[in-house]
Design an enzyme around this catalytic site. Structure first.
Site, PDB file in Angstrom:
ATOM      1  N   LYS A   1       0.861  -1.182   0.000  1.00 21.04           N
ATOM      2  CA  LYS A   1       0.000   0.000   0.000  1.00 21.04           C
ATOM      3  C   LYS A   1       0.897   1.233   0.000  1.00 21.04           C
ATOM      4  CE  LYS A   1      -4.119   1.951   2.066  1.00 21.04           C
ATOM      5  NZ  LYS A   1      -3.757   3.257   1.536  1.00 21.04           N
TER       6      LYS A   1
ATOM      7  N   ASP B   1       1.830   5.157   0.133  1.00 21.96           N
ATOM      8  CA  ASP B   1       1.321   6.299   0.886  1.00 21.96           C
ATOM      9  C   ASP B   1       1.369   7.518  -0.029  1.00 21.96           C
ATOM     10  OD1 ASP B   1       0.305   7.725   2.976  1.00 21.96           O
ATOM     11  OD2 ASP B   1       2.143   7.758   4.158  1.00 21.96           O
TER      12      ASP B   1
ATOM     13  N   GLU C   1       3.109   1.486   4.814  1.00 25.39           N
ATOM     14  CA  GLU C   1       1.740   1.703   5.294  1.00 25.39           C
ATOM     15  C   GLU C   1       0.967   0.403   5.490  1.00 25.39           C
ATOM     16  OE1 GLU C   1      -2.331   4.157   4.216  1.00 25.39           O
ATOM     17  OE2 GLU C   1      -0.561   4.489   2.997  1.00 25.39           O
TER      18      GLU C   1
END
Length: 195
Positions: A27, A29, A162
Site C-alpha cells: 500500500k 502512501d 503503510e
C-alpha cells in the site's frame, strides 16, 4: 475522453486473506488517481474528482510519450524518498510535484475496450504489457500471488510501510461491491493522519 470510472475502494481488515487466489500489493502512501489518455489528451484525476493534470507534469508527459493512445489506469501518485519508499509528507508539501510518479495497479480501459468485467489477473497482465519497457514516470505496482500475503504484511511493517492491499485474482472491478482488502501497519503515520 472516456467516461470516468468510479474508484474501487479497499475495505479495512485486521487480517490478510490467505489462499492461492489472492494477489497482494504494497500500500503506497500517496494520492489515489486515475490516468486517462484519449488520443493526444491526458487527464489525471483524484479520487475526489480534482483535476491534477496541471499539478503532476511528469506523469502526464510520460503518458503522452507512450505508444498506446487510449487507456484508463488506476493507481497511486507517489514521491519516493532516498530509500525508494513513498513519502506522503514530501508529496503533500507540493515541493516535489514535478517528481511525482504513478504506481499503476489496474487497467480499466484499453484501445476502446472497457476491461472492468475482465478478471483482475487478466487486467494486470494487460497493464504489464502496456507499461513494458516504460523507463520512468509510470510503473506497474509490484504484487505477489498466493499464500505469501501474511509474510508480506510482516515485511511491510518491518520496513515501516503503510501496509498491504489484497485482491482476489478472479474478481471484476466493481466499486460498490469491491472486495479489495487493506491491512494497515498500525504504527504507520497514516493511521493518525487527519487529511
Amino acid at each position: 475522453m472516456p467516461q470516468p470510472f468510479e474508484f474501487c475502494v479497499p475495505k479495512a481488515a485486521k487480517a490478510v486473506p490467505v489462499g492461492a487466489d489472492w494477489l497482494h500489493e504494497i500500500k503506497y502512501d500517496g494520492y489515489r488517481a486515475r490516468l486517462v489518455r484519449a488520443g493526444d489528451k491526458v487527464k489525471l484525476e483524484s479520487k475526489a474528482g480534482l483535476d491534477w493534470t496541471w499539478r503532476f507534469p511528469f506523469i502526464v508527459e510520460t503518458a503522452l510519450k507512450m505508444r498506446q493512445t487510449h487507456f484508463a489506469i488506476d493507481g497511486e501518485i507517489v514521491v519516493l524518498d532516498v530509500r525508494g519508499i513513498s513519502d506522503f509528507d514530501a508529496l503533500h508539501s507540493r515541493r516535489h510535484d514535478a517528481e511525482a510518479q504513478l504506481y499503476a495497479f489496474d487497467l480499466l480501459a484499453h484501445d476502446g475496450d472497457d476491461l472492468r468485467d475482465h478478471p483482475l489477473h487478466a487486467r494486470k497482465a494487460q497493464l504489464g504489457k502496456l507499461l513494458r519497457r516504460q523507463p520512468e514516470g509510470i510503473f506497474v505496482a509490484p504484487f505477489e500471488p498466493g499464500a505469501i500475503g501474511p509474510d508480506l504484511f510482516v515485511a511491510a511493517c518491518r520496513m515501516e510501510l503503510e501496509g498491504i492491499v489484497s485482491k482476489h485474482r478472479e474478481r471484476r472491478y466493481r466499486p460498490r461491491t469491491c472486495d479489495w482488502i487493506k491491512v494497515k501497519n498500525r504504527k504507520h503515520p497514516a493511521m493518525t493522519r487527519e487529511f
